[in-house]
Design a protein around this motif. Structure first.
Motif, PDB file in Angstrom:
ATOM      1  N   LEU A 157       0.740  -1.201  -0.105  1.00 47.53           N
ATOM      2  CA  LEU A 157       0.038  -0.069  -0.118  1.00 47.53           C
ATOM      3  C   LEU A 157       0.854   1.191   0.175  1.00 47.53           C
ATOM      4  O   LEU A 157       0.518   2.296  -0.480  1.00 47.53           O
ATOM      5  N   MET A 158       2.064   1.142   0.569  1.00 49.50           N
ATOM      6  CA  MET A 158       2.893   2.325   0.706  1.00 49.50           C
ATOM      7  C   MET A 158       3.927   2.296  -0.303  1.00 49.50           C
ATOM      8  O   MET A 158       4.391   3.487  -0.741  1.00 49.50           O
ATOM      9  N   SER A 159       4.463   1.262  -0.682  1.00 51.23           N
ATOM     10  CA  SER A 159       5.593   1.423  -1.477  1.00 51.23           C
ATOM     11  C   SER A 159       5.372   0.825  -2.963  1.00 51.23           C
ATOM     12  O   SER A 159       6.419   0.973  -3.908  1.00 51.23           O
ATOM     13  N   GLY A 160       4.021   0.216  -3.282  1.00 48.97           N
ATOM     14  CA  GLY A 160       3.825  -0.315  -4.836  1.00 48.97           C
ATOM     15  C   GLY A 160       3.902   0.872  -5.673  1.00 48.97           C
ATOM     16  O   GLY A 160       4.604   0.617  -6.823  1.00 48.97           O
ATOM     17  N   GLY A 161       3.323   1.871  -5.458  1.00 50.23           N
ATOM     18  CA  GLY A 161       3.525   3.077  -6.568  1.00 50.23           C
ATOM     19  C   GLY A 161       4.836   3.461  -6.790  1.00 50.23           C
ATOM     20  O   GLY A 161       5.308   3.666  -8.096  1.00 50.23           O
ATOM     21  N   PHE A 162       5.663   3.874  -5.750  1.00 51.52           N
ATOM     22  CA  PHE A 162       6.875   4.376  -6.033  1.00 51.52           C
ATOM     23  C   PHE A 162       7.770   3.254  -6.740  1.00 51.52           C
ATOM     24  O   PHE A 162       8.410   3.587  -7.585  1.00 51.52           O
ATOM     25  N   LEU A 163       7.834   1.999  -6.279  1.00 57.67           N
ATOM     26  CA  LEU A 163       8.662   0.977  -7.223  1.00 57.67           C
ATOM     27  C   LEU A 163       8.254   0.932  -8.497  1.00 57.67           C
ATOM     28  O   LEU A 163       9.083   0.613  -9.256  1.00 57.67           O
ATOM     29  N   PHE A 164       6.965   1.195  -8.891  1.00 61.17           N
ATOM     30  CA  PHE A 164       6.502   0.932 -10.070  1.00 61.17           C
ATOM     31  C   PHE A 164       7.090   2.156 -11.143  1.00 61.17           C
ATOM     32  O   PHE A 164       7.640   1.841 -11.908  1.00 61.17           O
ATOM     33  N   ARG A 165       6.822   3.286 -10.436  1.00 61.56           N
ATOM     34  CA  ARG A 165       7.310   4.522 -11.101  1.00 61.56           C
ATOM     35  C   ARG A 165       8.933   4.403 -11.460  1.00 61.56           C
ATOM     36  O   ARG A 165       9.509   4.896 -12.302  1.00 61.56           O
ATOM     37  N   LEU A 166       9.545   3.948 -10.311  1.00 59.90           N
ATOM     38  CA  LEU A 166      11.113   4.000 -10.243  1.00 59.90           C
ATOM     39  C   LEU A 166      11.590   2.961 -11.535  1.00 59.90           C
ATOM     40  O   LEU A 166      12.518   3.104 -12.251  1.00 59.90           O
ATOM     41  N   LEU A 167      10.676   1.870 -11.764  1.00 63.34           N
ATOM     42  CA  LEU A 167      11.204   0.859 -12.713  1.00 63.34           C
ATOM     43  C   LEU A 167      10.987   1.329 -13.997  1.00 63.34           C
ATOM     44  O   LEU A 167      11.807   1.185 -14.959  1.00 63.34           O
ATOM     45  N   LEU A 168      10.113   2.402 -14.125  1.00 63.06           N
ATOM     46  CA  LEU A 168       9.602   2.849 -15.743  1.00 63.06           C
ATOM     47  C   LEU A 168      10.242   4.260 -15.720  1.00 63.06           C
ATOM     48  O   LEU A 168      10.289   4.631 -16.784  1.00 63.06           O
ATOM     49  N   SER A 169      11.267   4.575 -14.656  1.00 59.19           N
ATOM     50  CA  SER A 169      12.071   5.914 -14.928  1.00 59.19           C
ATOM     51  C   SER A 169      13.206   5.666 -16.124  1.00 59.19           C
ATOM     52  O   SER A 169      13.433   4.671 -16.416  1.00 59.19           O
ATOM     53  N   LYS A 170      13.596   6.645 -16.527  1.00 56.56           N
ATOM     54  CA  LYS A 170      14.704   6.694 -17.464  1.00 56.56           C
ATOM     55  C   LYS A 170      16.072   6.854 -17.136  1.00 56.56           C
ATOM     56  O   LYS A 170      16.921   7.356 -17.833  1.00 56.56           O
ATOM     57  N   GLN A 171      16.215   6.524 -15.850  1.00 54.17           N
ATOM     58  CA  GLN A 171      17.514   6.525 -14.995  1.00 54.17           C
ATOM     59  C   GLN A 171      18.246   5.500 -15.857  1.00 54.17           C
ATOM     60  O   GLN A 171      17.914   4.581 -16.684  1.00 54.17           O
ATOM     61  N   PRO A 172      19.703   5.655 -15.998  1.00 59.23           N
ATOM     62  CA  PRO A 172      20.523   4.897 -16.747  1.00 59.23           C
ATOM     63  C   PRO A 172      20.621   3.183 -15.963  1.00 59.23           C
ATOM     64  O   PRO A 172      20.330   3.225 -14.805  1.00 59.23           O
ATOM     65  N   LYS A 173      20.722   2.364 -16.958  1.00 61.19           N
ATOM     66  CA  LYS A 173      20.608   0.971 -16.509  1.00 61.19           C
ATOM     67  C   LYS A 173      21.856   0.706 -15.504  1.00 61.19           C
ATOM     68  O   LYS A 173      22.596   1.489 -15.266  1.00 61.19           O
ATOM     69  N   ILE A 174      22.027  -0.583 -15.063  1.00 64.55           N
ATOM     70  CA  ILE A 174      23.017  -0.919 -14.252  1.00 64.55           C
ATOM     71  C   ILE A 174      24.395  -0.757 -15.045  1.00 64.55           C
ATOM     72  O   ILE A 174      24.634  -1.337 -16.147  1.00 64.55           O
ATOM     73  N   SER A 175      25.367  -0.150 -14.317  1.00 62.03           N
ATOM     74  CA  SER A 175      26.573  -0.015 -15.009  1.00 62.03           C
ATOM     75  C   SER A 175      27.384  -0.790 -14.322  1.00 62.03           C
ATOM     76  O   SER A 175      27.444  -1.620 -13.416  1.00 62.03           O
ATOM     77  N   GLY A 176      28.817  -0.958 -15.064  1.00 60.34           N
ATOM     78  CA  GLY A 176      29.739  -1.886 -14.709  1.00 60.34           C
ATOM     79  C   GLY A 176      30.179  -1.370 -13.266  1.00 60.34           C
ATOM     80  O   GLY A 176      30.715  -2.113 -12.332  1.00 60.34           O
ATOM     81  N   SER A 177      30.519  -0.217 -13.052  1.00 59.48           N
ATOM     82  CA  SER A 177      31.061   0.153 -11.744  1.00 59.48           C
ATOM     83  C   SER A 177      30.309  -0.198 -10.819  1.00 59.48           C
ATOM     84  O   SER A 177      30.379  -0.643  -9.738  1.00 59.48           O
ATOM     85  N   SER A 178      28.725   0.203 -10.936  1.00 64.77           N
ATOM     86  CA  SER A 178      27.777  -0.442  -9.983  1.00 64.77           C
ATOM     87  C   SER A 178      27.878  -1.910  -9.493  1.00 64.77           C
ATOM     88  O   SER A 178      27.892  -2.077  -8.364  1.00 64.77           O
ATOM     89  N   LEU A 179      28.032  -2.703 -10.408  1.00 66.56           N
ATOM     90  CA  LEU A 179      28.315  -4.062 -10.303  1.00 66.56           C
ATOM     91  C   LEU A 179      29.401  -4.471  -9.559  1.00 66.56           C
ATOM     92  O   LEU A 179      29.440  -5.303  -8.578  1.00 66.56           O
ATOM     93  N   ARG A 180      30.722  -3.669 -10.002  1.00 64.83           N
ATOM     94  CA  ARG A 180      31.836  -3.807  -9.176  1.00 64.83           C
ATOM     95  C   ARG A 180      31.788  -3.510  -7.609  1.00 64.83           C
ATOM     96  O   ARG A 180      32.287  -4.284  -6.840  1.00 64.83           O
ATOM     97  N   LYS A 181      30.974  -2.608  -7.353  1.00 64.69           N
ATOM     98  CA  LYS A 181      30.898  -2.006  -6.057  1.00 64.69           C
ATOM     99  C   LYS A 181      29.813  -3.157  -5.396  1.00 64.69           C
ATOM    100  O   LYS A 181      30.346  -3.389  -4.190  1.00 64.69           O
ATOM    101  N   LEU A 182      29.111  -3.596  -6.028  1.00 56.64           N
ATOM    102  CA  LEU A 182      27.780  -4.435  -5.415  1.00 56.64           C
ATOM    103  C   LEU A 182      28.562  -5.923  -5.305  1.00 56.64           C
ATOM    104  O   LEU A 182      28.109  -6.604  -4.127  1.00 56.64           O
ATOM    105  N   LEU A 183      29.523  -6.529  -6.152  1.00 58.43           N
ATOM    106  CA  LEU A 183      30.058  -7.705  -5.945  1.00 58.43           C
ATOM    107  C   LEU A 183      30.489  -8.017  -4.630  1.00 58.43           C
ATOM    108  O   LEU A 183      30.128  -9.309  -4.047  1.00 58.43           O
ATOM    109  N   PRO A 184      31.463  -7.508  -3.878  1.00 56.45           N
ATOM    110  CA  PRO A 184      32.022  -7.904  -2.623  1.00 56.45           C
ATOM    111  C   PRO A 184      30.900  -7.577  -1.449  1.00 56.45           C
ATOM    112  O   PRO A 184      31.080  -8.538  -0.430  1.00 56.45           O
ATOM    113  N   ASN A 185      30.110  -6.772  -1.810  1.00 53.45           N
ATOM    114  CA  ASN A 185      29.073  -6.435  -0.776  1.00 53.45           C
ATOM    115  C   ASN A 185      27.915  -7.572  -0.780  1.00 53.45           C
ATOM    116  O   ASN A 185      27.227  -7.986   0.207  1.00 53.45           O
ATOM    117  N   LEU A 186      27.813  -8.273  -2.077  1.00 58.15           N
ATOM    118  CA  LEU A 186      26.818  -9.142  -2.451  1.00 58.15           C
ATOM    119  C   LEU A 186      27.294 -10.491  -1.434  1.00 58.15           C
ATOM    120  O   LEU A 186      26.672 -11.235  -0.953  1.00 58.15           O
TER     121      LEU A 186
END
Length: 836
Positions: A157-186
């Protein structure tokens, strides 16, 4: 807090209202979802709140949406098929955790943007719904599952709308630098999540559902402050510190921590003294002891998590992958050790122990330094002492038993009867742990931590799949998993042991090996002679040597060769090395170890032909001749007494090639039947030890390849150790027990090591110490473990993994192109010659 801890509150309420069975079911599903959803969370909240991390809420949400369905399916399988949780209850709880997982992205972004009104409304809605659910369940009203479903779906009820809009936003897709930063934290969150599941499952297996339910509830109560801080307040407090530049811990939390410690001390003392005022609650003294110690552990856990969040959020470079691997594997390892050594009552201290380990390792990581700055922690003298002490105690063949203290059995026929209390444990276990803590450069060992994590995860997956319908076999599998995993941590020690700066190299490991051999080998030979034996005695006066004829001699010869090649260029050690060679020439045949003899001859022969500017080849050649004559003479002197090992028996080779039985027979037989056969009109006569190995190899190989399932994920039945003690081949033993898939990380690491050695062969020829290290490591990994299971034995496994880690660091240093002279060893040789 409202998003994360609702299920924990539900678990505690059920446990306190005489519903321990349902509490256990909720606890298992929660652990399953943590093992998978939290495992793939990659410290996302801290990364979103960290302004310089380069990881956005949009990229995190995209990754989570891609992973959601397969992770939910895995949660279903582990909960319903493996843990046998009620279908409807499991589905509803999994739905709740999936919605919470996606909602965390929304909440983190709102916090970063400081939307306070949203937070107030979210907390209000979740609090009301949880209160209604608790009243519904505790009053035992009808349609319990409907109430649970409404509560589970409410966050949308609180998060559904925001998450849907964020998915449809035109922000850049997943970058290589983001993945490199996520891997050790993953990797960091993955090891925590998987461990929570294994930790709880092991408690359930060793203690039963009733006791496990009490422990889950007690740990949840005691861990409230630590969990609240780790999953809710910690990231916010670190963000406040980052913005204000001042250390911060909220006042209410400080008061809660103080009250937690005081209440924990009171509860534990009252339970230990069995004071009657605890009885009206309807819980056992065992439960209150666990609750009291867990409340104390909650305070320590908050302090540990405070350090962890500072490491994650105060800069863009730190990660906590290494400490998390250490903490969490040691945490689930402690469950069977505590239960089988100290009894069921010791399980009450597990949460406290986990909190202490967390604080120690995170604090150690906070002081982590790299390369040339190592002398900023220790003075040169202290650093040299540490570098000498670590390999000295790794090689020292001192064993202790938890039931009796120092191992003193000198009969040579010791059997621990499969009891952990009686198992001789080497002092190298403590040396390995102490060395990792003292050297603390965890990020240098990211390769080792990744290897340990992947291997442990694949072994755990194999164990769960194979033994889901057999708790006793599952318990045996997890204990075997621990036995395979613990020596691997020496790979971490090896990687952090070697300094990045060539200026800090002092050949400390070679010197330590040489002096340890001088202290033990002559003494053992003398005591063997005094006792009237021509082969080795386990007696060393102050203690006895465990596995003195099988594993220890090979390790001693490896250490001797490392000392010989590394220190020969230094004239101050040359006479000592010649004397040590003559002692080893007697020690090796006295050990009756074929592998030790082979390594000794091969190593000395290589030493003779290896190009060296330190001396002419005449002295090494003369030393080789004297050593070979001494060894041959002593073998002729002792051979009648060692026929028990080098004697021969006739074996039915055709029989040995037949398929082995699907399950081991219950027999005390430890060797193959002594039979004979005619092959090609001739009699085949084999040495006893080879005939035994053929018998064991046939059994393990036949069962490991009986089907695709047994080959890829292993066998569910652990063989009877009285008849089949091991496969006498580490890799075959590994495949039989955990499958070829779990062996992939080891084979990849071994393959990468060999490839690097081939690529850098020119540099190897310029450095005697690097050359001998390479030869010894390959011999131990390939030859030694093809005939034994050395890598899973604590003493030999720790030593081998340590040397492997040192080799990996040295090869990486060559690959990175150190600014210092690669031919350091040759230059040092020339310097030593000029000084002499």
């Amino acid at each position: 807090m409202a998003n994360t801890f609702a299920m924990t509150v539900l678990l505690i309420a059920l446990g306190l209202t005489k519903n321990p069975s349902m509490a256990a079911e909720v606890g298992v599903v929660q652990a399953v979802t943590l093992a998978l959803l939290y495992a793939f969370s990659a410290n996302a909240r801290s990364l979103i709140l960290n302004g310089v991390s380069g990881v956005s809420a949009h990229s995190v949400l995209l990754v989570r949406c891609l992973l959601l369905l397969p992770l939910a399916a895995a949660c279903y399988w582990l909960s319903v098929d493996v843990a046998k949780i009620e279908l409807a209850l499991a589905l509803i709880l999994i739905l709740r955790r999936c919605i919470e997982w996606l909602g965390e992205v929304h909440l983190s972004e709102m916090e970063r943007l400081e939307h306070h009104s949203f937070a107030r409304n979210y907390v209000l809605l979740q609090s009301i719904l949880l209160a209604v659910l608790l009243v519904w369940l505790l009053a035992d009203l009808p349609y319990r599952l409907v109430a649970l479903f409404i509560w589970a779906a409410a966050p949308l009820l609180m998060s559904g709308g925001f998450l849907f809009r964020l998915l449809l936003s035109k922000q850049p897709k997943i970058s290589g630098s983001s993945l490199r930063k996520l891997l050790p934290n993953l990797g960091s969150t993955a090891i925590i999540g998987i461990t929570v599941y294994i930790f709880r499952l092991l408690i359930l297996l060793v203690a039963g559902k009733q006791t496990a339910g009490d422990l889950y509830t007690a740990f949840a109560i005691g861990g409230v402050t630590g969990s609240v801080f780790a999953n809710a307040l910690g990231a916010s407090a670190a963000l406040h510190e980052q913005r204000s530049g001042k250390s911060h811990l909220p006042g209410p939390l400080r008061y809660a921590l103080t009250a937690s410690v005081l209440l924990g001390v009171v509860l534990f003392c009252a339970a230990a003294l069995k004071m009657p005022f605890l009885l009206p609650a309807g819980k056992t003294f065992f439960f209150w002891e666990a609750t009291g110690l867990s409340l104390i552990g909650g305070f320590i856990m908050v302090k540990a998590q405070q350090i962890r969040f500072r490491l994650l959020q105060h800069d863009s470079d730190h990660d906590v992958f290494g400490p998390d691997v250490l903490i969490n594997i040691l945490a689930f390892t402690s469950v069977p050790f505590a239960f089988y050594i100290f009894g069921e009552r010791s399980l009450v201290a597990l949460f406290l122990l986990s909190a202490i380990m967390s604080y120690v390792f995170y604090r150690s990581a906070r002081k982590e330094t790299f390369g040339f700055s190592v002398d900023r922690i220790y003075s040169p003298a202290v650093y040299k002492t540490i570098r000498f002490a670590i390999p000295f105690f790794l090689l020292l063949p001192l064993f202790f038993q938890l039931s009796k203290g120092i191992f003193m059995d000198t009969t040579g026929g010791f059997s621990g009867d499969g009891t952990l209390k009686n198992l001789p444990l080497p002092v190298s276990i403590m040396a390995c742990a102490a060395g990792i803590l003292l050297l603390r450069t965890y990020r240098r060992a990211s390769l080792s931590f990744g290897y340990i994590f992947l291997t442990c995860a694949l072994m755990a997956m194999s164990s769960i799949i194979l033994t889901q319908d057999s708790p006793s076999q599952q318990q045996a599998k997890f204990i075997l998993l621990i036995q395979f995993t613990l020596p691997m941590f020496a790979l971490v020690l090896g990687q952090v042991y070697e300094p990045l700066s060539r200026k800090l190299e002092d050949d400390a490991h070679a010197k330590a090996f040489l002096w340890l051999l001088f202290a033990t080998v002559p003494l053992q030979l003398y005591l063997s002679h005094r006792n009237g034996l021509r082969f080795l005695t386990p007696d060393l006066g102050l203690f006895a040597v465990y596995q003195y004829l099988q594993y220890v001699p090979v390790i001693f010869v490896a250490a001797y060769l490392l000392a010989l090649f590394t220190l020969w260029a230094n004239p101050a050690y040359r006479i000592a090395l010649c004397i040590a060679t003559l002692f080893m020439a007697i020690y090796v045949p006295a050990s009756t170890s074929f592998l030790a003899i082979s390594l000794f001859i091969f190593g000395l022969a290589t030493f003779v032909v290896f190009p060296s500017k330190a001396t002419t080849r005449k002295i090494p050649a003369l030393l080789f001749i004297l050593a070979m004559l001494s060894s041959w003479t002593y073998y002729q002197y002792e051979k009648k007494e060692v026929a028990f090992k080098f004697g021969t028996i006739s074996d039915d080779v055709k029989n040995l090639s037949q398929p082995a039985p699907a399950a081991p027979a219950q027999s005390a037989q430890t060797s193959p039947p002594s039979t004979s056969t005619t092959v090609a009109n001739g009699r085949i006569t084999l040495p006893t030890n080879i005939a035994q190995r053929l018998y064991w190899w046939t059994y393990y190989a036949t069962n490991a390849t009986a089907s695709a399932k047994s080959f890829f994920i292993g066998n569910s039945v652990v063989p009877d150790r009285t008849q089949y003690p091991s496969a006498h081949n580490y890799y075959l033993d590994f495949i039989y027990n955990f499958g070829a898939i779990a062996l992939i990380p080891t084979m990849l690491l071994l393959g990468a090591t060999v490839i690097n050695l081939v690529r850098q062969r020119r540099q190897l020829l310029q450095s005697p110490s690097l050359m001998v290290l390479s030869l010894v490591v390959i011999f131990l990994l390939v030859a030694d473990n093809a005939l034994k299971v050395s890598l899973r034995q604590p003493y030999s496994g720790i030593f081998t993994f340590f040397l492997w880690g040192v080799l990996l660091t040295r090869l990486q240093r060559l690959k990175d192109g150190s600014t210092e002279n690669i031919s350091h060893d040759v230059a040092a040789n020339a310097t030593d010659m000029s000084e002499s």
